[in-house]
Design an enzyme around this catalytic site. Structure first.
Site, short mmCIF file in Angstrom:
data_model
loop_
_atom_site.label_atom_id
_atom_site.label_comp_id
_atom_site.label_asym_id
_atom_site.label_seq_id
_atom_site.Cartn_x
_atom_site.Cartn_y
_atom_site.Cartn_z
N LEU A 124 5.08 0.25 8.96
CA LEU A 124 4.94 -0.17 10.35
C LEU A 124 5.63 -1.50 10.62
O LEU A 124 6.10 -1.75 11.73
CB LEU A 124 3.45 -0.28 10.70
N GLY B 198 2.00 9.08 7.55
CA GLY B 198 3.09 9.62 6.73
C GLY B 198 2.70 9.83 5.28
O GLY B 198 3.33 10.63 4.57
N GLU C 101 1.51 13.22 5.29
CA GLU C 101 2.68 14.11 5.40
C GLU C 101 3.34 14.28 4.03
O GLU C 101 3.74 15.38 3.64
CB GLU C 101 3.67 13.55 6.42
N ARG D 221 -2.02 3.89 16.87
CA ARG D 221 -0.91 2.93 16.73
C ARG D 221 0.12 3.08 17.85
O ARG D 221 1.15 2.42 17.84
CB ARG D 221 -0.17 3.14 15.39
N ARG E 188 0.83 -1.22 0.00
CA ARG E 188 0.00 0.00 0.00
C ARG E 188 0.87 1.27 0.00
O ARG E 188 0.55 2.27 0.60
CB ARG E 188 -0.97 0.01 1.18
N GLY F 144 5.99 12.07 12.58
CA GLY F 144 7.42 12.39 12.55
C GLY F 144 7.88 12.94 11.22
O GLY F 144 9.06 13.20 11.03
N GLU G 287 -1.79 7.77 13.80
CA GLU G 287 -0.66 7.57 14.72
C GLU G 287 -1.12 7.31 16.14
O GLU G 287 -0.61 6.43 16.83
CB GLU G 287 0.26 8.81 14.69
C1 1HE Z 1 1.73 -2.05 5.38
C2 1HE Z 1 1.23 -0.79 5.77
C3 1HE Z 1 2.08 0.04 6.53
C4 1HE Z 1 -0.29 -1.79 4.62
N1 1HE Z 1 3.30 -0.44 6.86
N2 1HE Z 1 2.94 -2.46 5.71
N3 1HE Z 1 -0.30 3.83 8.80
C5 1HE Z 1 -1.40 3.17 9.12
O1 1HE Z 1 -1.74 2.99 10.27
C6 1HE Z 1 -2.18 2.59 7.98
C7 1HE Z 1 -1.95 1.09 7.92
N4 1HE Z 1 -2.58 0.44 6.76
C8 1HE Z 1 -3.93 0.26 6.68
O2 1HE Z 1 -4.72 0.71 7.47
C9 1HE Z 1 -4.40 -0.56 5.50
O3 1HE Z 1 -3.31 -1.32 5.03
C10 1HE Z 1 -4.96 0.26 4.32
C11 1HE Z 1 -6.32 0.86 4.73
C12 1HE Z 1 -4.01 1.37 3.88
C13 1HE Z 1 -5.16 -0.66 3.11
O4 1HE Z 1 -5.97 -1.76 3.50
P1 1HE Z 1 -5.98 -3.10 2.61
O5 1HE Z 1 -7.02 -4.01 3.18
O6 1HE Z 1 -6.08 -2.76 1.17
O7 1HE Z 1 -4.51 -3.74 2.78
P2 1HE Z 1 -3.91 -4.60 4.00
O8 1HE Z 1 -4.39 -6.02 3.88
O9 1HE Z 1 -4.09 -3.94 5.30
O10 1HE Z 1 -2.36 -4.55 3.68
C14 1HE Z 1 -1.84 -5.14 2.48
C15 1HE Z 1 -0.36 -5.33 2.71
O11 1HE Z 1 0.24 -4.04 2.87
C16 1HE Z 1 -0.04 -6.09 3.98
O12 1HE Z 1 1.17 -6.78 3.78
P3 1HE Z 1 1.19 -8.38 3.51
O13 1HE Z 1 2.64 -8.69 3.34
O14 1HE Z 1 0.56 -8.98 4.73
O15 1HE Z 1 0.37 -8.60 2.26
C17 1HE Z 1 0.18 -4.98 5.00
O16 1HE Z 1 1.00 -5.38 6.07
C18 1HE Z 1 0.89 -3.97 4.13
N5 1HE Z 1 0.76 -2.63 4.68
N6 1HE Z 1 -0.02 -0.65 5.30
C19 1HE Z 1 3.70 -1.65 6.43
N7 1HE Z 1 1.73 1.26 6.95
C20 1HE Z 1 7.38 9.44 10.23
S1 1HE Z 1 6.21 8.92 11.33
C21 1HE Z 1 4.81 8.54 10.40
C22 1HE Z 1 3.89 7.68 11.25
C23 1HE Z 1 2.83 7.01 10.45
O17 1HE Z 1 2.78 7.09 9.24
S2 1HE Z 1 1.73 6.08 11.34
C24 1HE Z 1 0.52 5.64 10.18
C25 1HE Z 1 0.72 4.25 9.73
#
Ligand code: 1HE
Length: 268
Positions: free
Chosen positions: A74, A119, A122, A145, A33, A150, A142
């Protein structure tokens, strides 16, 4: 020395030069994603450091898959079990990338869809214009989680929506989408069709401006915003002194004086 865009290649990004001096930069990690791992951040730093010295006149920042960007990787963060200093240094690389975008002087239009979260928001906030489609939504998850922003959300997202809304997004995970996202200032455009088509249209328009004018708009405006009003007024006059007397502008001014240049009128 002008950098030849066709020689550039970066992990997790694809580059495509299209007509009108527009470069499409596509986040290419849709299996995750488009989550931002350390490698992608380094790719963004490298690319946006080079672009001001390239032939690109405007950039469309797009994404593969259904989601623009899921924010910080993450899983990488969890597995790396980083120290506070390690994560601070990583965040400084995020800032390096996003500052190169905001202050680089090349117009960047973000073509958004699906999740623009954490992010990912961001990243989108470092662009100069944001275009959403019907699928686009914004959040700062964030808080849920156990994290904190950041990559500049406290600065750029707060600038877009104001401190109170940003804090609400962080505390409650509030999601903005549709017309409400436009009303609160997260995006300038909400389109019925593809955000990519509109982004390309806007990028082509912006690319027709003189490069020095775009440099002032896409660099000086942000720098001026960081100054006191007194200093900003002074610096604006200095920048206008340079930009508004550029030889390349004479042709455009001449066309206006002769009555051949387009007039500024609303459609219809
Ligand atoms: C990821 C990430 C990720 C997906 N890091 N791997 N961001 C979040 O809290 C958002 C986290 N992601 C989600 O809520 C959902 O993935 C989505 C709504 C964006 C998309 O949902 P979906 O159903 O299409 O996908 P999925 O099944 O959740 O994820 C598909 C794959 O992408 C899966 O990996 P796989 O190997 O198991 O297939 C997920 O692990 C991977 N994936 N999002 C890593 N964020 C400088 S500080 C900034 C701080 C932040 O940004 S915190 C916000 C984090």
């Amino acid at each position: 020395m002008t950098v030849d865009l066709s020689t550039l290649a970066f992990p997790n990004l694809t580059l495509e030069e299209v007509d009108g001096g527009v470069l499409i930069v596509t986040l290419d990690r849709s299996a995750k994603r488009n989550a931002l791992d350390a490698e992608t951040i380094e790719a963004l730093v490298a690319l946006f450091s080079i672009l001001p010295r390239s032939t690109a006149r405007a950039v469309v920042l797009a994404a593969e898959g259904d989601h623009f960007c899921a924010g910080l990787d993450l899983v990488e963060h969890h597995e790396a079990d980083r120290s506070p200093a390690d994560f601070m240094h990583l965040c400084l690389r995020w800032h390096e990338a996003f500052n190169k975008m905001e202050y680089g002087g090349i117009p960047i239009i973000a073509s958004l869809k699906g999740a623009v979260v954490g992010g990912g928001l961001e990243l989108a906030s470092a662009a100069h214009i944001r275009v959403a489609d019907a699928s686009t939504y914004f959040a700062l998850p964030e808080g849920q989680r156990g994290l904190f922003t950041g990559g500049g959300a406290t600065i750029r997202v707060a600038n877009l929506v104001g401190k109170a809304r940003m804090i609400d997004m962080m505390l409650t995970g509030r999601i903005y989408q549709g017309p409400e996202a436009v009303e609160v200032g997260l995006v300038q455009y909400l389109v019925e069709g593809s955000s990519l088509d509109t982004s390309l249209e806007l990028a082509r328009k912006a690319a027709q401006n003189l490069p020095l004018t775009n440099f002032a708009i896409c660099s000086a405006v942000s720098h001026l915003g960081n100054m006191s009003a007194l200093d900003a007024a002074y610096a604006e006059a200095v920048i206008a002194g340079v930009v508004n007397t550029q030889p390349a502008a004479r042709e455009r001014l001449n066309a206006f004086a002769k009555g051949t240049a387009a007039r500024v009128r609303p459609n219809g």
